[in-house]
Scaffold this motif. Structure first.
Motif, short mmCIF file in Angstrom:
data_model
loop_
_atom_site.label_atom_id
_atom_site.label_comp_id
_atom_site.label_asym_id
_atom_site.label_seq_id
_atom_site.Cartn_x
_atom_site.Cartn_y
_atom_site.Cartn_z
N TRP A 1 0.84 -1.21 0.00
CA TRP A 1 0.00 0.00 0.00
C TRP A 1 0.87 1.25 0.00
O TRP A 1 0.68 2.16 -0.80
N PHE A 2 1.84 1.29 0.90
CA PHE A 2 2.70 2.46 0.99
C PHE A 2 3.64 2.58 -0.21
O PHE A 2 4.14 3.67 -0.50
N ALA A 3 3.86 1.47 -0.91
CA ALA A 3 4.76 1.49 -2.06
C ALA A 3 4.16 2.24 -3.25
O ALA A 3 4.84 2.41 -4.28
N ASN A 4 2.91 2.67 -3.12
CA ASN A 4 2.31 3.50 -4.17
C ASN A 4 3.06 4.81 -4.34
O ASN A 4 3.06 5.41 -5.41
N MET B 1 -10.35 -0.74 -2.08
CA MET B 1 -10.80 0.56 -1.61
C MET B 1 -9.66 1.34 -0.96
O MET B 1 -9.53 2.55 -1.15
N LEU B 2 -8.85 0.64 -0.19
CA LEU B 2 -7.70 1.30 0.46
C LEU B 2 -6.71 1.81 -0.59
O LEU B 2 -6.18 2.93 -0.46
N ILE B 3 -6.46 1.03 -1.61
CA ILE B 3 -5.56 1.46 -2.67
C ILE B 3 -6.10 2.68 -3.39
O ILE B 3 -5.38 3.66 -3.65
N ASN B 4 -7.39 2.65 -3.72
CA ASN B 4 -8.00 3.79 -4.40
C ASN B 4 -7.99 5.04 -3.53
O ASN B 4 -7.91 6.17 -4.05
#
Length: 325
Positions: free
Chosen positions: A209-212, A319-322
């Motif tokens: 997730w944080f690697a976005n 949803m978390l990624i978006n």
């Protein structure tokens, strides 16, 4: 028609993520955000909400000051988990000014929004329920005009995270929790502490997730550093037999709300729930603030709530990624 939400928070890292989920949904309209003492002081909560809105480029959403202390209980905060400011004590020299906070009180704002949109507003509470308790005392007819209520709080198995038997939001204001579960008779959905633990995500997802490496994901990474270190500590794991990993408690209540079709009685996010009458223990030496489930129908309550049991975790991750794109 967009889903109309009021969000009541004590932000809190997981409150921040819940707000970001709502703001990322194209079919959701956030009418306003009300702030309550809880994870940190209400003053810090106001600052934190404005920081989230700024990072999401949504400072147009009105923010309201709510209750600064519980109805009766001694004030507690979650500074040992989220930092003294609720956001990991990460400074922000460019934080928005509190001059942006609305003059109207949170409780009146909730009443006005609901009265202006009867039968259309869903209320999502990820904080101690103080604001909601005061609101329903000011307007006892409020819950009849709400479309639904979504709560993160309480527990189902007497497993606590603040006291032996109590979850933080309910322990922080047991009287308020009692009032809300007694007087709000609209469709009510509760994401409890044990439920969020059993549906937590692996730490590997957190890293992904944080690697976005977006501005939003970096913001969440920074403010959650303290709570992640705490959650991964041997001390935390030893005192938490449910085995929580990456657990954004408040985000589950929001995910349920934004995926709800109340009129059709459909929720694609919730895959299993139990419907039962509930109340809150106010007098127990060890159980004050514990949510009580009435499977034996001793309470003689007509109103029941939906206790979430299982959810679509693939949908949740998406949803978390978006939310941080």
């Amino acid at each position: 028609m967009k889903k109309k939400l009021i969000i009541d928070v004590d932000a809190g890292v997981d409150d921040a993520v819940a707000i970001m989920i709502a703001l990322s949904m194209p079919d959701v309209e956030v009418l306003g955000i009300t702030c309550c003492n809880g994870n940190t002081s209400v003053e810090n909560v106001l600052k934190n909400v404005l920081r989230v809105l700024k990072i999401c480029n949504r400072l147009d959403i009105p923010v309201y000051r709510g209750c600064s202390k519980p109805l009766v209980a001694r004030t507690i905060h979650a500074s040992d988990y989220f930092g003294t400011d609720g956001f990991g004590d990460v400074p922000d020299p460019h934080a928005p000014s509190l001059d942006l906070v609305q003059k109207k009180k949170a409780e009146q704002a909730i009443i006005d929004f609901v009265n202006e949109n009867p039968g259309e507003v869903m209320l999502v509470s990820t904080a101690p329920l103080t604001n909601l308790a005061v609101t329903v005392q000011l307007d006892p007819t409020l819950s009849k005009k709400l479309k639904a209520l979504f709560i993160m709080g309480g527990n189902t198995e007497s497993r606590g995270n603040t006291t032996m038997c109590g979850e933080f939001n309910f322990v922080a204001d047991p009287e308020a929790a009692y009032i809300v579960l007694d007087r709000y008779t609209c469709p009510t959905y509760i994401a409890t502490w044990e439920f969020t633990c059993r549906n937590s995500l692996p730490w590997s997802f957190c890293d992904t997730w944080f690697a976005n490496h977006t501005e939003k994901s970096e913001f969440v990474r920074r403010i959650s550093a303290i709570s992640r270190k705490k959650a991964q500590s041997p001390e935390f794991r030893d005192t938490n037999p449910l085995g929580c990993e990456f657990d954004l408690c408040d985000a589950y209540a929001m995910a349920a709300a934004v995926n709800a079709d109340i009129d059709a009685d459909i929720n694609n996010f919730i895959t299993e729930s139990v419907e039962v009458a509930v109340t809150v223990e106010l007098e127990g030496t060890y159980t004050r603030g514990m949510m009580v489930l009435d499977y034996m129908h001793k309470l003689k309550k007509e109103h029941t709530v939906f206790i979430m049991k299982k959810v679509d975790l693939e949908m949740f991750q998406e949803m978390l990624i978006n939310a941080v794109k």
